[in-house]
Design a protein around this motif. Structure first.
Motif, PDB file in Angstrom:
ATOM      1  N   SER A 107       0.839  -1.194   0.000  1.00 43.35           N
ATOM      2  CA  SER A 107       0.000   0.000   0.000  1.00 43.35           C
ATOM      3  C   SER A 107       0.876   1.247   0.000  1.00 43.35           C
ATOM      4  O   SER A 107       1.758   1.405   0.840  1.00 43.35           O
ATOM      5  CB  SER A 107      -0.899  -0.008   1.237  1.00 43.35           C
ATOM      6  N   ASP A 127      -3.261  -1.268  -3.569  1.00 44.59           N
ATOM      7  CA  ASP A 127      -4.457  -0.439  -3.612  1.00 44.59           C
ATOM      8  C   ASP A 127      -4.250   0.757  -4.526  1.00 44.59           C
ATOM      9  O   ASP A 127      -3.254   0.822  -5.250  1.00 44.59           O
ATOM     10  CB  ASP A 127      -4.876  -0.016  -2.199  1.00 44.59           C
ATOM     11  N   ASP A 128      -5.176   1.712  -4.488  1.00 45.53           N
ATOM     12  CA  ASP A 128      -5.090   2.856  -5.397  1.00 45.53           C
ATOM     13  C   ASP A 128      -3.937   3.804  -5.055  1.00 45.53           C
ATOM     14  O   ASP A 128      -3.643   4.715  -5.810  1.00 45.53           O
ATOM     15  CB  ASP A 128      -6.413   3.611  -5.457  1.00 45.53           C
ATOM     16  N   THR A 129      -3.247   3.578  -3.945  1.00 46.87           N
ATOM     17  CA  THR A 129      -2.073   4.400  -3.611  1.00 46.87           C
ATOM     18  C   THR A 129      -0.768   3.733  -4.043  1.00 46.87           C
ATOM     19  O   THR A 129       0.295   4.321  -3.921  1.00 46.87           O
ATOM     20  CB  THR A 129      -2.003   4.703  -2.092  1.00 46.87           C
ATOM     21  N   THR A 130      -0.845   2.507  -4.545  1.00 47.97           N
ATOM     22  CA  THR A 130       0.328   1.793  -5.036  1.00 47.97           C
ATOM     23  C   THR A 130       0.602   2.251  -6.469  1.00 47.97           C
ATOM     24  O   THR A 130      -0.288   2.217  -7.304  1.00 47.97           O
ATOM     25  CB  THR A 130       0.091   0.269  -5.019  1.00 47.97           C
ATOM     26  N   ASN A 131       1.820   2.679  -6.746  1.00 46.05           N
ATOM     27  CA  ASN A 131       2.178   3.169  -8.076  1.00 46.05           C
ATOM     28  C   ASN A 131       2.847   2.057  -8.873  1.00 46.05           C
ATOM     29  O   ASN A 131       3.973   1.667  -8.569  1.00 46.05           O
ATOM     30  CB  ASN A 131       3.107   4.381  -7.960  1.00 46.05           C
ATOM     31  N   THR A 133       3.049   2.361 -12.314  1.00 42.78           N
ATOM     32  CA  THR A 133       3.283   2.970 -13.619  1.00 42.78           C
ATOM     33  C   THR A 133       4.580   2.449 -14.239  1.00 42.78           C
ATOM     34  O   THR A 133       5.650   2.554 -13.645  1.00 42.78           O
ATOM     35  CB  THR A 133       3.369   4.506 -13.494  1.00 42.78           C
ATOM     36  N   ASP A 154      -5.989  -5.317 -18.106  1.00 48.68           N
ATOM     37  CA  ASP A 154      -6.366  -4.150 -17.318  1.00 48.68           C
ATOM     38  C   ASP A 154      -6.330  -4.542 -15.840  1.00 48.68           C
ATOM     39  O   ASP A 154      -7.191  -5.292 -15.367  1.00 48.68           O
ATOM     40  CB  ASP A 154      -7.751  -3.671 -17.724  1.00 48.68           C
ATOM     41  N   SER A 156      -7.043  -2.953 -13.216  1.00 50.89           N
ATOM     42  CA  SER A 156      -8.196  -2.520 -12.425  1.00 50.89           C
ATOM     43  C   SER A 156      -9.378  -3.464 -12.589  1.00 50.89           C
ATOM     44  O   SER A 156     -10.316  -3.437 -11.788  1.00 50.89           O
ATOM     45  CB  SER A 156      -8.602  -1.095 -12.807  1.00 50.89           C
TER      46      SER A 156
END
Length: 174
Positions: A107, A127-131, A133, A154, A156
């Motif tokens: 996380s 989670d959505d805070t894991t980068n 990219t 994908d 997500s």
């Protein structure tokens, strides 16, 4: 006298030949691990540690606290981060081929540009805070433990299965 000397040498040589290097041992002392004098540091407190530009193969960091640690530009082939807490850690451009992140907490971790090819991320907290990219996930087993990443998937669209939480061994960081 020569016989005695040869006997002494004969005993010494085998001991040197079978003595393992210090870097093969596990330690509970984070400083020993950070200096590269131990291969593993299971359950160690490595919170905020600087492991950037580090090269380790088959390191055992199960249940280690690596919160806010810097592992950027490092190489950890075949390492075990099982149940490790990597919350808000910097893993940017690090290489983790064949590593194990089963049930690890990622996380808030920065994995941008990281090589996670063929890693096991089963049950990992992402989670959505894991980068992620630019991370290479080719062949990685994803958090649902069924999906092997293929280019173009994908991420997500791969749901977390809350029921699987009851089936796993609980880690200290959860």
């Amino acid at each position: 006298m020569k016989t005695k000397l040869l006997g002494t040498i004969g005993l010494f040589i085998p001991l040197v030949a079978i003595a393992p290097s210090l870097a093969q041992f596990n330690t509970s002392n984070p400083d020993v691990f950070l200096r590269g004098q131990a291969k593993s540091c299971q359950g160690c407190n490595l919170r905020g540690a600087d492991l950037s530009n580090t090269r380790r193969v088959n390191a055992q960091l199960r249940q280690a606290d690596l919160t806010e640690a810097d592992l950027s530009d490092s190489y950890f082939e075949g390492a075990y981060f099982t149940c490790a807490d990597l919350t808000r850690s910097n893993l940017e451009n690090a290489e983790f081929p064949y590593a194990n992140f089963v049930d690890a907490n990622l996380s808030g971790a920065d994995l941008s540009g990281a090589d996670l090819s063929k890693t096991d991320l089963s049950g990992a907290i992402i989670d959505d805070t894991t980068n992620l990219t630019g991370a290479n996930l080719d062949g990685a087993k994803l958090w649902d433990a069924r999906t092997i990443y293929q280019p173009g998937v994908d991420l997500s669209a791969i749901p977390r299965n809350d029921n699987i939480e009851d089936q796993r061994v609980r880690c200290n960081n959860q």
